[in-house]
Design a protein around this motif. Sequence first.
Motif, PDB file in Angstrom:
ATOM      1  N   LYS A  19     -41.586  29.712 -50.054  1.00  0.00           N
ATOM      2  CA  LYS A  19     -40.516  30.636 -49.505  1.00  0.00           C
ATOM      3  C   LYS A  19     -41.419  31.239 -49.026  1.00  0.00           C
ATOM      4  O   LYS A  19     -40.551  31.842 -48.007  1.00  0.00           O
ATOM      5  CB  LYS A  19     -39.817  30.691 -50.780  1.00  0.00           C
ATOM      6  N   PRO A  23     -43.230  26.819 -43.605  1.00  0.00           N
ATOM      7  CA  PRO A  23     -42.554  26.539 -42.702  1.00  0.00           C
ATOM      8  C   PRO A  23     -41.008  27.171 -42.672  1.00  0.00           C
ATOM      9  O   PRO A  23     -40.893  27.325 -43.479  1.00  0.00           O
ATOM     10  CB  PRO A  23     -42.843  24.964 -42.382  1.00  0.00           C
ATOM     11  N   GLY A  24     -41.365  27.984 -41.319  1.00  0.00           N
ATOM     12  CA  GLY A  24     -40.048  28.849 -41.675  1.00  0.00           C
ATOM     13  C   GLY A  24     -40.123  30.345 -42.676  1.00  0.00           C
ATOM     14  O   GLY A  24     -38.670  31.147 -42.048  1.00  0.00           O
ATOM     15  N   LYS A  27     -37.504  33.335 -43.250  1.00  0.00           N
ATOM     16  CA  LYS A  27     -35.870  33.583 -42.636  1.00  0.00           C
ATOM     17  C   LYS A  27     -35.849  32.001 -42.371  1.00  0.00           C
ATOM     18  O   LYS A  27     -33.900  31.877 -42.618  1.00  0.00           O
ATOM     19  CB  LYS A  27     -36.135  33.837 -41.397  1.00  0.00           C
ATOM     20  N   GLY A  28     -36.675  30.711 -42.653  1.00  0.00           N
ATOM     21  CA  GLY A  28     -35.800  29.713 -42.720  1.00  0.00           C
ATOM     22  C   GLY A  28     -35.362  29.123 -44.115  1.00  0.00           C
ATOM     23  O   GLY A  28     -34.417  28.884 -44.096  1.00  0.00           O
ATOM     24  N   THR A  29     -36.139  30.230 -45.177  1.00  0.00           N
ATOM     25  CA  THR A  29     -35.770  29.704 -46.050  1.00  0.00           C
ATOM     26  C   THR A  29     -34.181  30.369 -46.352  1.00  0.00           C
ATOM     27  O   THR A  29     -32.776  29.940 -47.530  1.00  0.00           O
ATOM     28  CB  THR A  29     -36.425  30.443 -47.156  1.00  0.00           C
ATOM     29  N   TRP A  32     -31.248  28.558 -44.964  1.00  0.00           N
ATOM     30  CA  TRP A  32     -31.211  27.369 -45.676  1.00  0.00           C
ATOM     31  C   TRP A  32     -30.395  27.935 -47.155  1.00  0.00           C
ATOM     32  O   TRP A  32     -29.157  26.762 -47.600  1.00  0.00           O
ATOM     33  CB  TRP A  32     -32.270  26.717 -46.349  1.00  0.00           C
TER      34      TRP A  32
END
Length: 167
Positions: A19, A23-24, A27-29, A32
């Motif tokens: 997390k 990948p991501g 910010k990506g977590t 989501w």
Amino acid sequence: MLILRVVLGLTMAAHGYNKFFGPGGLKGTAGWFDSIGMRPGSFHARVAATCEMAAGLGLAAGLLTPIPAAGFVALMLVAAWTVHRPNGFFIVKEGWEYNLVLGASAVGIATIGAGRLSLDHLLFSGTAFYEYLHGWWGLIISLGLGLAGGIGQLLIFYRPPAKTEAS
């Protein structure tokens, strides 16, 4: 017990690490978390990643074992409710089976005790405090605190996304 604690703990810690740095990243977590209704996503990304790493490493080390086990219960309850519940039980359909196994395993470890090769044993065996780190106390602390934390988080923060006609 050492093998079970280390495998379970490092698996959870790896989820937290992912997390933070996968990948991501955060910010990506965060995006989501927002998408599944855990708002604000940036807060929950940090809390989940930190809790997964702390609970995982704590359980792997066998340090204050009922506390990291409670973290497992809270994390897995929230994951099961927000992500996996609509998919049924079995993991092959992305159900909540895996969440149950991780949470129950952590509670089992807290109930049995971390074992001789643990920081609990090294630091606390022979003291009155050691009795609170396994047995009925281990069960009550891990399950009670974990359920309270998970349910509290859901009640305070979870707002399911509105269903659309395509959903």
